[in-house]
Scaffold this motif. Structure first.
Motif, mmCIF file in Angstrom:
data_model
loop_
_atom_site.group_PDB
_atom_site.id
_atom_site.type_symbol
_atom_site.label_atom_id
_atom_site.label_comp_id
_atom_site.label_asym_id
_atom_site.label_seq_id
_atom_site.Cartn_x
_atom_site.Cartn_y
_atom_site.Cartn_z
ATOM 1 N N ALA A 175 1.382 -13.646 -21.093
ATOM 2 C CA ALA A 175 0.577 -13.500 -19.878
ATOM 3 C C ALA A 175 1.069 -14.449 -18.791
ATOM 4 C CB ALA A 175 -0.895 -13.766 -20.199
ATOM 5 N N ALA A 176 1.405 -15.674 -19.184
ATOM 6 C CA ALA A 176 1.881 -16.661 -18.208
ATOM 7 C C ALA A 176 3.182 -16.207 -17.550
ATOM 8 C CB ALA A 176 2.068 -18.018 -18.892
ATOM 9 N N SER A 177 4.032 -15.539 -18.305
ATOM 10 C CA SER A 177 5.311 -15.094 -17.746
ATOM 11 C C SER A 177 5.146 -13.933 -16.780
ATOM 12 C CB SER A 177 6.269 -14.698 -18.868
ATOM 13 O OG SER A 177 5.844 -13.511 -19.504
ATOM 14 N N LEU A 178 3.962 -13.313 -16.790
ATOM 15 C CA LEU A 178 3.732 -12.138 -15.950
ATOM 16 C C LEU A 178 2.783 -12.418 -14.790
ATOM 17 C CD1 LEU A 178 3.449 -9.390 -18.719
ATOM 18 C CD2 LEU A 178 5.420 -9.973 -17.297
ATOM 19 N N ILE A 179 2.542 -13.697 -14.496
ATOM 20 C CA ILE A 179 1.697 -14.033 -13.347
ATOM 21 C C ILE A 179 2.287 -13.422 -12.089
ATOM 22 C CG2 ILE A 179 0.966 -15.944 -11.861
ATOM 23 C CD1 ILE A 179 0.577 -17.565 -14.466
ATOM 24 N N ASP A 180 3.579 -13.570 -11.900
ATOM 25 C CA ASP A 180 4.299 -12.797 -10.906
ATOM 26 C C ASP A 180 5.021 -11.678 -11.634
ATOM 27 O OD1 ASP A 180 3.653 -13.785 -8.458
ATOM 28 O OD2 ASP A 180 5.425 -15.064 -8.246
ATOM 29 N N THR A 181 5.419 -10.645 -10.921
ATOM 30 C CA THR A 181 6.199 -9.573 -11.518
ATOM 31 C C THR A 181 7.614 -9.686 -10.984
ATOM 32 O OG1 THR A 181 4.235 -8.165 -11.550
ATOM 33 C CG2 THR A 181 6.353 -7.088 -11.913
ATOM 34 N N PRO A 182 8.484 -10.412 -11.683
ATOM 35 C CA PRO A 182 9.836 -10.636 -11.182
ATOM 36 C C PRO A 182 10.690 -9.377 -11.283
ATOM 37 C CG PRO A 182 9.626 -11.534 -13.381
ATOM 38 C CD PRO A 182 8.255 -11.055 -12.987
ATOM 39 N N PRO A 183 11.727 -9.268 -10.448
ATOM 40 C CA PRO A 183 12.632 -8.122 -10.553
ATOM 41 C C PRO A 183 13.315 -8.023 -11.912
ATOM 42 C CG PRO A 183 12.949 -9.243 -8.465
ATOM 43 C CD PRO A 183 12.042 -10.121 -9.282
ATOM 44 N N LEU A 184 13.544 -9.197 -12.549
ATOM 45 C CA LEU A 184 14.191 -9.206 -13.859
ATOM 46 C C LEU A 184 13.419 -10.121 -14.792
ATOM 47 C CD1 LEU A 184 16.537 -8.669 -15.863
ATOM 48 C CD2 LEU A 184 17.786 -10.546 -14.758
ATOM 49 N N LEU A 185 13.078 -9.598 -15.957
ATOM 50 C CA LEU A 185 12.328 -10.370 -16.940
ATOM 51 C C LEU A 185 13.114 -10.439 -18.242
ATOM 52 C CD1 LEU A 185 9.595 -11.809 -17.468
ATOM 53 C CD2 LEU A 185 8.719 -9.619 -18.290
ATOM 54 N N PHE A 186 13.382 -11.668 -18.706
ATOM 55 C CA PHE A 186 14.010 -11.884 -20.009
ATOM 56 C C PHE A 186 12.901 -12.096 -21.037
ATOM 57 C CE2 PHE A 186 17.242 -13.454 -17.030
ATOM 58 C CZ PHE A 186 18.385 -12.838 -17.503
ATOM 59 N N LEU A 187 12.866 -11.263 -22.043
ATOM 60 C CA LEU A 187 11.881 -11.396 -23.118
ATOM 61 C C LEU A 187 12.640 -11.638 -24.420
ATOM 62 C CD1 LEU A 187 9.393 -8.476 -22.264
ATOM 63 C CD2 LEU A 187 9.224 -10.890 -21.660
ATOM 64 N N ASP A 188 12.573 -12.874 -24.905
ATOM 65 C CA ASP A 188 13.292 -13.246 -26.126
ATOM 66 C C ASP A 188 12.341 -13.157 -27.312
ATOM 67 O OD1 ASP A 188 15.303 -14.091 -27.770
ATOM 68 O OD2 ASP A 188 15.287 -16.179 -27.114
ATOM 69 N N GLU A 189 12.465 -12.063 -28.069
ATOM 70 C CA GLU A 189 11.591 -11.773 -29.205
ATOM 71 C C GLU A 189 10.118 -11.913 -28.814
ATOM 72 O OE1 GLU A 189 12.802 -13.637 -32.817
ATOM 73 O OE2 GLU A 189 14.915 -13.149 -32.540
ATOM 74 N N PRO A 190 9.647 -11.119 -27.849
ATOM 75 C CA PRO A 190 8.304 -11.319 -27.291
ATOM 76 C C PRO A 190 7.157 -10.967 -28.220
ATOM 77 C CG PRO A 190 9.262 -9.299 -26.434
ATOM 78 C CD PRO A 190 10.345 -9.995 -27.200
ATOM 79 N N THR A 191 7.382 -10.110 -29.214
ATOM 80 C CA THR A 191 6.262 -9.677 -30.042
ATOM 81 C C THR A 191 6.274 -10.284 -31.438
ATOM 82 O OG1 THR A 191 7.435 -7.698 -30.787
ATOM 83 C CG2 THR A 191 6.111 -7.487 -28.794
ATOM 84 N N THR A 192 7.138 -11.274 -31.655
ATOM 85 C CA THR A 192 7.155 -11.947 -32.956
ATOM 86 C C THR A 192 5.794 -12.587 -33.225
ATOM 87 O OG1 THR A 192 9.512 -12.436 -32.775
ATOM 88 C CG2 THR A 192 8.232 -13.785 -34.302
ATOM 89 N N GLY A 193 5.234 -12.311 -34.389
ATOM 90 C CA GLY A 193 3.953 -12.891 -34.759
ATOM 91 C C GLY A 193 2.743 -12.101 -34.298
ATOM 92 N N LEU A 194 2.962 -11.005 -33.574
ATOM 93 C CA LEU A 194 1.827 -10.199 -33.119
ATOM 94 C C LEU A 194 1.493 -9.128 -34.151
ATOM 95 C CD1 LEU A 194 2.656 -9.594 -29.334
ATOM 96 C CD2 LEU A 194 1.374 -11.468 -30.374
ATOM 97 N N ASP A 195 0.205 -8.785 -34.247
ATOM 98 C CA ASP A 195 -0.194 -7.704 -35.141
ATOM 99 C C ASP A 195 0.229 -6.373 -34.521
ATOM 100 O OD1 ASP A 195 -2.623 -6.443 -33.601
ATOM 101 O OD2 ASP A 195 -2.947 -8.605 -33.537
ATOM 102 N N PRO A 196 0.289 -5.301 -35.312
ATOM 103 C CA PRO A 196 0.781 -4.012 -34.803
ATOM 104 C C PRO A 196 0.031 -3.516 -33.566
ATOM 105 C CG PRO A 196 0.687 -3.958 -37.189
ATOM 106 C CD PRO A 196 0.047 -5.258 -36.770
ATOM 107 N N ARG A 197 -1.282 -3.721 -33.514
ATOM 108 C CA ARG A 197 -2.055 -3.239 -32.365
ATOM 109 C C ARG A 197 -1.660 -3.986 -31.097
ATOM 110 N NH1 ARG A 197 -7.161 -4.803 -30.339
ATOM 111 N NH2 ARG A 197 -8.202 -3.163 -29.149
ATOM 112 N N THR A 198 -1.551 -5.317 -31.189
ATOM 113 C CA THR A 198 -1.187 -6.115 -30.025
ATOM 114 C C THR A 198 0.264 -5.855 -29.634
ATOM 115 O OG1 THR A 198 -2.726 -7.820 -30.776
ATOM 116 C CG2 THR A 198 -1.174 -8.444 -29.064
ATOM 117 N N ARG A 199 1.129 -5.618 -30.629
ATOM 118 C CA ARG A 199 2.517 -5.295 -30.319
ATOM 119 C C ARG A 199 2.593 -3.997 -29.521
ATOM 120 N NH1 ARG A 199 4.975 -4.917 -35.414
ATOM 121 N NH2 ARG A 199 4.896 -7.178 -35.421
ATOM 122 N N ALA A 200 1.801 -3.009 -29.915
ATOM 123 C CA ALA A 200 1.790 -1.741 -29.184
ATOM 124 C C ALA A 200 1.290 -1.940 -27.748
ATOM 125 C CB ALA A 200 0.910 -0.729 -29.914
#
Length: 355
Positions: A175-200
């Motif tokens: 959420a913190a990384s999306l406060i602004d919506t940058p033209p380019l977003l690097f997501l390094d393993e963003p869903t690691t540790g999330l349950d299937p529902r939250t990952r979806a």
């Protein structure tokens, strides 16, 4: 906050004289990222060994690779966190070494580990980052409320972070990384540790970002995630890009689809195998126990011919399945080992360089 981590979610706090309208739509080449021959050493270890990447603007570009392949180090160089030892990287046409301020004004980065402040609540963290990004108090407050709702953190907004689960911390970091919506977003393993529902839910957030015009470079340990989200995928191994293409192209590169036929009467399995071989011109594999016939399918358009031949011999088929190679099989074939979520070697080297 820990030094070297808060910068990751506040990258675009840097001011720039660049006209935003000319950068959000991408460089004149149509590429959000262009990298040639990127090299990075950590002592005697050559973590990245000449990576080439071309990421079209407005797409999701997946980066996959085994442990210590160089994924995180590559992202760190493109995000101006590490300086390449050789080669170059450009973001919307701006060199990551020569124009780091320009690059930082165009990107957001979420790393593998949380960059939030443990001494603040979820709401306080988001408000702080919003203020660091130059938002007014009222806008910071309203954006915090929006993100807490988007990431299902409203009920935990004022709770201390030591009461948060790992998945909740990850959602807050995203959420913190999306406060602004940058033209380019690097997501390094963003869903690691999330349950299937939250990952979806995160997948849907990524799709919305791209629909709004952002570009996403995604490293992931989940092969199905890359399959679902990425327009193109690069496979990195031993610091090199060893394969690049769409998910379907990568799958086709290692072989054909497979046709599986299960006759209603298991006694007809050998006849099904004979007909399949005669029609498709390949060797069928018969599983007597399951009564199933499997054969390589080089020409999918010939499946109806098999069914017609079976009908002519009055053989009923209970189940027909056509399966493509999976990304797991792609990994096993082109790297010799499956993907794994433990990128400790790569990440530890990068963390050491950032200290």
């Amino acid at each position: 906050m820990q030094a070297g981590r808060s910068i990751v979610v506040a990258m675009n706090t840097q001011t720039s004289t660049l006209p935003r309208s000319s950068t959000t739509t991408g460089h004149e080449s149509g590429l959000a990222i262009e990298a040639r021959g990127l090299v990075k050493h950590f002592g005697d270890t050559r973590a990245v060994n000449g990576v080439d990447l071309e990421v079209p603007a407005g797409t999701v570009y997946g980066v996959l690779g085994p442990n210590g392949a160089g994924k995180t180090t590559t992202v760190s160089m493109l995000a101006t966190l590490l300086k390449p030892d050789a080669g170059y990287g450009r973001v919307f046409g701006y060199d990551v070494v020569e124009d780091p301020v320009a690059v930082r004004s165009l990107i957001g980065v979420t790393g593998q580990y949380a960059s939030v402040d443990e001494d603040l609540t979820a709401a306080e963290n988001l408000t702080l980052f919003a203020r660091l990004l130059g938002k007014s108090k009222s806008r910071a407050r309203s954006r915090t409320e929006e993100l807490l709702a988007d990431f299902a953190l409203e009920e935990a907004a004022n709770r201390p972070l030591n009461e948060f689960s790992g998945g909740m911390r990850r959602r807050l970091d995203l959420a913190a990384s999306l406060i602004d919506t940058p033209p380019l977003l690097f997501l390094d393993e963003p869903t690691t540790g999330l349950d299937p529902r939250t990952r979806a839910q995160m997948w849907e957030t990524i799709r919305k970002l791209v629909a709004q015009g952002s570009t996403v470079l995604l490293t992931t340990q989940y092969l199905d995630e890359a399959d679902q989200l990425a327009d193109r995928i690069a496979v990195i191994d031993r610091g090199l890009v060893i394969a690049d293409g769409t998910a379907d192209e990568l799958k086709r590169s290692i072989g054909s689809s497979t046709l599986m036929l299960t006759p209603a009467n298991r006694e007809h399995a050998s006849d099904v195998a004979r007909i399949a071989e005669s029609t498709l011109g390949d060797t069928a594999v018969l599983s007597p126990e399951a009564g199933r016939v499997t054969i390589a399918l080089h020409h999918p358009e010939r499946v109806p011919d098999v069914l017609i031949a079976l009908r002519d011999e009055q053989i009923d088929v209970e189940e027909i399945t056509v399966s493509k190679p999976t990304l797991d099989e792609v990994f096993l074939t082109i790297t010799g080992h499956p993907e794994s979520g433990d990128s400790t070697t790569d990440h530890a080297a990068t963390e050491e360089a950032l200290r």
